[in-house]
Scaffold this motif. Structure first.
Motif, short mmCIF file in Angstrom:
data_model
loop_
_atom_site.label_atom_id
_atom_site.label_comp_id
_atom_site.label_asym_id
_atom_site.label_seq_id
_atom_site.Cartn_x
_atom_site.Cartn_y
_atom_site.Cartn_z
N ARG A 1 0.84 -1.21 0.00
CA ARG A 1 0.00 0.00 0.00
C ARG A 1 0.87 1.25 0.00
NH1 ARG A 1 -4.81 -0.43 4.27
NH2 ARG A 1 -5.51 1.39 3.09
N ALA A 2 1.99 1.20 0.67
CA ALA A 2 2.91 2.35 0.68
C ALA A 2 3.49 2.62 -0.71
CB ALA A 2 4.03 2.11 1.68
N LEU A 3 3.50 1.58 -1.55
CA LEU A 3 4.00 1.73 -2.91
C LEU A 3 2.89 2.07 -3.91
CD1 LEU A 3 6.51 -1.27 -3.03
CD2 LEU A 3 7.05 1.17 -2.78
N GLY A 4 1.66 2.23 -3.41
CA GLY A 4 0.55 2.63 -4.26
C GLY A 4 -0.36 1.52 -4.72
N TYR A 5 -0.13 0.29 -4.28
CA TYR A 5 -1.01 -0.81 -4.65
C TYR A 5 -2.33 -0.70 -3.87
CZ TYR A 5 3.07 -3.27 -6.66
OH TYR A 5 4.16 -3.63 -7.40
N GLU A 6 -3.43 -1.04 -4.52
CA GLU A 6 -4.74 -1.03 -3.86
C GLU A 6 -5.02 -2.41 -3.28
OE1 GLU A 6 -7.47 0.20 -6.87
OE2 GLU A 6 -6.50 2.15 -7.15
N PHE A 7 -5.50 -2.45 -2.06
CA PHE A 7 -5.64 -3.68 -1.29
C PHE A 7 -7.10 -4.11 -1.20
CE2 PHE A 7 -5.46 -5.48 3.28
CZ PHE A 7 -5.28 -6.77 2.81
N PHE A 8 -7.35 -5.40 -1.52
CA PHE A 8 -8.68 -6.00 -1.40
C PHE A 8 -8.54 -7.31 -0.63
CE2 PHE A 8 -8.37 -3.51 -5.19
CZ PHE A 8 -9.61 -2.89 -5.36
N TYR B 1 -8.38 -14.51 1.92
CA TYR B 1 -7.87 -14.31 0.57
C TYR B 1 -7.59 -12.82 0.40
CZ TYR B 1 -7.96 -14.35 -4.59
OH TYR B 1 -7.66 -14.21 -5.92
N ALA B 2 -6.51 -12.48 -0.28
CA ALA B 2 -6.17 -11.06 -0.47
C ALA B 2 -5.61 -10.86 -1.86
CB ALA B 2 -5.16 -10.62 0.58
N TRP B 3 -5.90 -9.71 -2.44
CA TRP B 3 -5.31 -9.36 -3.72
C TRP B 3 -5.13 -7.86 -3.82
CZ3 TRP B 3 -8.22 -7.17 -8.03
CH2 TRP B 3 -9.59 -6.98 -7.77
N PHE B 4 -4.26 -7.46 -4.76
CA PHE B 4 -3.88 -6.06 -4.93
C PHE B 4 -4.00 -5.68 -6.40
CE2 PHE B 4 -1.86 -7.60 -1.17
CZ PHE B 4 -1.75 -6.52 -0.30
N ILE B 5 -4.36 -4.44 -6.63
CA ILE B 5 -4.32 -3.87 -7.98
C ILE B 5 -3.12 -2.94 -8.07
CG2 ILE B 5 -5.42 -2.23 -9.57
CD1 ILE B 5 -8.10 -3.30 -8.78
N ARG B 6 -2.34 -3.10 -9.12
CA ARG B 6 -1.28 -2.15 -9.43
C ARG B 6 -1.72 -1.36 -10.66
NH1 ARG B 6 3.73 -2.27 -12.57
NH2 ARG B 6 5.07 -0.62 -11.77
N ARG B 7 -1.46 -0.06 -10.64
CA ARG B 7 -1.85 0.82 -11.74
C ARG B 7 -0.62 1.55 -12.30
NH1 ARG B 7 -7.43 1.56 -11.89
NH2 ARG B 7 -8.53 0.77 -10.05
#
Length: 255
Positions: free
Chosen positions: A150-157, A170-176
């Motif tokens: 999250r500190a690097l800008g990834y969105e956390f779900f 279960y966890a996943w991240f979006i990178r933009r």
């Protein structure tokens, strides 16, 4: 170790799909359904009576979150775009593997796999790299991995266990990219998770080019039908995915 905070309960269907018919019959049924859609017949939104198994839609997962933070609302509103296969996708996967291994302590992550449509050569797909990352525990994701990404800008779900249990299943991240476009979906799961079964779907499409082409045509048709409804897009693929997974189980394709 301190347990992760209690999350909202996000119920999910579970289970396996039965094995029916021979593989060639299943393949024909898959391809016939896709050709009908490609010819212009509307693709209905599936409401299966049996669970689809490990290939549950992530869009469906996040749609059940309550309340919905801003990044979840944004994810649900984004337009569905299907593009032709890009030979650069494997390289983008490899670059992200290197980025993750540089950003995260080595003891926290193990195996990393490229899955989803961008992992199947020649298959049209949403231009987003799907990745599965092995972790020792979801506590590691909640307490150590999520803060770093999250500190690097990834969105956390995340998704909580069923039956009102605390914690995170279960966890996943979006990178933009710099323009705000999704580039990667990064899914963190434990070694024994059924989510690794997604690789069986990938491997089946890699081995059956005609089925992969049919899937690509179907996705393009569905995206044209539901361009602004990610939930409907995901649900409309359910019947196709179920048929493929029947063939996978019949052939006993390993994880």
């Amino acid at each position: 170790m301190r347990r992760p905070p209690r999350h909202a309960n996000l119920p999910e269907q579970r289970g396996n799909v039965g094995i029916q018919g021979d593989r060639h019959h299943v393949d024909r049924r898959i391809i016939q359904r896709s050709r009908a859609a490609e010819a212009g017949a509307p693709v209905p939104i599936a409401r299966p009576s049996a669970p689809v198994g490990t290939l549950r839609s992530l869009e469906v997962t996040i749609s059940s979150m309550n309340p919905k933070p801003r990044h979840i609302e944004r994810a649900l509103r984004e337009r569905v775009e299907i593009v032709a296969y890009d030979p650069a996708w494997p390289g983008l996967f490899a670059e992200e593997v290197a980025r993750l291994r540089a950003a995260l302590p080595a003891e926290l992550i193990g195996r990393i796999e490229h899955f989803g449509s961008t992992a199947v050569p020649g298959l049209a797909a949403k231009p987003i790299i799907d990745m599965l990352v092995e972790v020792r525990s979801m506590e590691d994701v909640a307490e150590r991995i999520a803060p770093l990404l999250r500190a690097l800008g990834y969105e956390f779900f995340w998704r909580a266990p069923g039956h009102g249990l605390p914690g995170m299943e279960y966890a996943w991240f979006i990178r933009r990219d710099a323009a705000g476009r999704r580039t990667h979906h990064i899914h963190f799961v434990e070694a024994g998770s059924s989510e690794w079964g997604r690789l069986r779907f990938r491997d089946y499409l890699r081995a059956h080019s005609e089925v992969a082409r049919a899937y690509g045509a179907l996705k393009q048709r569905i995206a044209a039908q539901y361009p602004d409804d990610r939930i409907a897009y995901a649900k409309a693929k359910t019947c196709f995915v179920r048929e493929v997974m029947r063939a996978v189980r019949r052939d006993h394709i390993p994880w």
